[in-house]
Design a protein around this motif. Sequence first.
Motif, PDB file in Angstrom:
ATOM      1  N   UNK A 187       0.799  -1.224   0.000  1.00  0.00           N
ATOM      2  CA  UNK A 187       0.000   0.000   0.000  1.00  0.00           C
ATOM      3  C   UNK A 187       0.832   1.275   0.000  1.00  0.00           C
ATOM      4  N   UNK A 188       2.139   1.152  -0.051  1.00  0.00           N
ATOM      5  CA  UNK A 188       3.008   2.329   0.051  1.00  0.00           C
ATOM      6  C   UNK A 188       2.652   3.364  -1.018  1.00  0.00           C
ATOM      7  N   UNK A 189       2.414   4.589  -0.579  1.00  0.00           N
ATOM      8  CA  UNK A 189       2.148   5.691  -1.496  1.00  0.00           C
ATOM      9  C   UNK A 189       0.735   5.792  -1.998  1.00  0.00           C
ATOM     10  N   UNK A 190      -0.124   4.836  -1.658  1.00  0.00           N
ATOM     11  CA  UNK A 190      -1.504   4.859  -2.148  1.00  0.00           C
ATOM     12  C   UNK A 190      -2.305   5.939  -1.409  1.00  0.00           C
ATOM     13  N   UNK A 191      -3.187   6.587  -2.138  1.00  0.00           N
ATOM     14  CA  UNK A 191      -4.065   7.594  -1.534  1.00  0.00           C
ATOM     15  C   UNK A 191      -5.431   7.504  -2.212  1.00  0.00           C
ATOM     16  N   UNK A 192      -6.520   7.691  -1.463  1.00  0.00           N
ATOM     17  CA  UNK A 192      -6.584   7.987  -0.030  1.00  0.00           C
ATOM     18  C   UNK A 192      -6.326   6.780   0.865  1.00  0.00           C
ATOM     19  N   UNK A 193      -6.294   5.599   0.300  1.00  0.00           N
ATOM     20  CA  UNK A 193      -6.068   4.371   1.057  1.00  0.00           C
ATOM     21  C   UNK A 193      -5.701   3.271   0.084  1.00  0.00           C
ATOM     22  N   UNK A 194      -4.810   2.384   0.510  1.00  0.00           N
ATOM     23  CA  UNK A 194      -4.440   1.269  -0.341  1.00  0.00           C
ATOM     24  C   UNK A 194      -5.555   0.252  -0.485  1.00  0.00           C
ATOM     25  N   UNK A 195      -5.363  -0.665  -1.422  1.00  0.00           N
ATOM     26  CA  UNK A 195      -6.391  -1.660  -1.748  1.00  0.00           C
ATOM     27  C   UNK A 195      -6.143  -3.019  -1.116  1.00  0.00           C
ATOM     28  N   UNK A 196      -5.066  -3.119  -0.325  1.00  0.00           N
ATOM     29  CA  UNK A 196      -4.671  -4.414   0.216  1.00  0.00           C
ATOM     30  C   UNK A 196      -4.824  -4.374   1.734  1.00  0.00           C
ATOM     31  N   UNK A 197      -5.838  -5.098   2.206  1.00  0.00           N
ATOM     32  CA  UNK A 197      -6.228  -5.013   3.601  1.00  0.00           C
ATOM     33  C   UNK A 197      -5.892  -6.259   4.389  1.00  0.00           C
ATOM     34  N   UNK A 198      -6.114  -6.146   5.689  1.00  0.00           N
ATOM     35  CA  UNK A 198      -5.895  -7.259   6.606  1.00  0.00           C
ATOM     36  C   UNK A 198      -7.187  -7.567   7.331  1.00  0.00           C
ATOM     37  N   UNK A 199      -7.347  -8.835   7.706  1.00  0.00           N
ATOM     38  CA  UNK A 199      -8.455  -9.249   8.563  1.00  0.00           C
ATOM     39  C   UNK A 199      -7.932  -9.298   9.992  1.00  0.00           C
ATOM     40  N   UNK A 200      -8.526  -8.464  10.846  1.00  0.00           N
ATOM     41  CA  UNK A 200      -8.099  -8.352  12.242  1.00  0.00           C
ATOM     42  C   UNK A 200      -9.354  -8.367  13.112  1.00  0.00           C
ATOM     43  N   UNK A 201      -9.474  -9.322  13.997  1.00  0.00           N
ATOM     44  CA  UNK A 201     -10.683  -9.479  14.788  1.00  0.00           C
ATOM     45  C   UNK A 201     -10.925  -8.338  15.761  1.00  0.00           C
ATOM     46  N   UNK A 202     -12.152  -7.844  15.782  1.00  0.00           N
ATOM     47  CA  UNK A 202     -12.508  -6.764  16.703  1.00  0.00           C
ATOM     48  C   UNK A 202     -12.596  -7.242  18.138  1.00  0.00           C
ATOM     49  N   UNK A 203     -12.580  -8.552  18.358  1.00  0.00           N
ATOM     50  CA  UNK A 203     -12.698  -9.110  19.704  1.00  0.00           C
ATOM     51  C   UNK A 203     -11.334  -9.339  20.363  1.00  0.00           C
ATOM     52  N   UNK A 204     -10.230  -9.025  19.677  1.00  0.00           N
ATOM     53  CA  UNK A 204      -8.919  -9.425  20.171  1.00  0.00           C
ATOM     54  C   UNK A 204      -8.396  -8.548  21.295  1.00  0.00           C
ATOM     55  N   UNK A 205      -8.762  -7.275  21.289  1.00  0.00           N
ATOM     56  CA  UNK A 205      -8.390  -6.388  22.376  1.00  0.00           C
ATOM     57  C   UNK A 205      -6.898  -6.365  22.653  1.00  0.00           C
TER      58      UNK A 205
END
Length: 282
Positions: A187-205
């Motif tokens: 995603x380096x240099x991408x604007x407004x946001x890159x297209x390559x995301x991660x799955x990260x659980x909202x329950x992990x705290x």
Amino acid sequence: MTTESFGTRLRRAMDTRGPLCVGIDPHASLLADWGLTDDIAGLERFTHTVVEALADRVAVLKPQSAFFERFGSRGLAVLERAVADARAAGALVLMDAKRGDIGSTMAAYAATYLDPASPLFSDAVTVSPYLGYGSLRPALDLARESGAGVFVLALTSNPEGAEVQHAVRADGRSVAATVLDHLRAENAGAAPMGSFGAVVGATLGDSLGAAGADLAINGPLLAPGIGAQGATAADLPKVFGAAVRDVVPNVSRGVLRHGPDVAALRESADRFASEIRDAVAG
């Protein structure tokens, strides 16, 4: 083929419709809760109702491909129509397929979901990096070429995930942190946001810290766990910190349990979107 990147389209959808992804998960128990039969007729009714209720208002719809595949070719036909109808109504479609393989097989998976000529072409797809991040290259390259996105499993909310994702490499970095490093580079240099995301659980705290995870990847963070799994919109700033504006919270059962009433589905989705928007803005 789109001239805009997935990151650009996702940011616009989140800003205008609210940062919410709703799953389309027609598993047998939910079909029964809706009073539907566990067959192709029930699948079709369920899917059409969710798309009709939500595709014109939520940022992202996320069909879980397994629940369609279990009905064979007729189930895939329902999925194809859902993808087309949802995109036509303005929702971005994230295909939750969690594909991961090597070589020509990974290239075939990529072509299935990320080639605009495919009947299952989606705005983005979920993939698994646990055959090595480099094995995802066919999907990453095709997504970049076609203006689509990829969400890579990084820190999932299932308890079994930690044995792989929190494992520490010889260089002292956890496996999850290494996946996030790779995505940051994509995603380096991408604007407004890159297209390559991660799955990260909202329950992990607090357990995110144990993985040494820097979530600022200049790309979207798909966050399952809001609603039925116990996380709330108010938890998001605590879990994601400075990266919270890039979070795409996923709610499935929390919205879908209100069906088959279309008005109730819409009201639930609107309420979640409003709560999430307020939490992120605060």
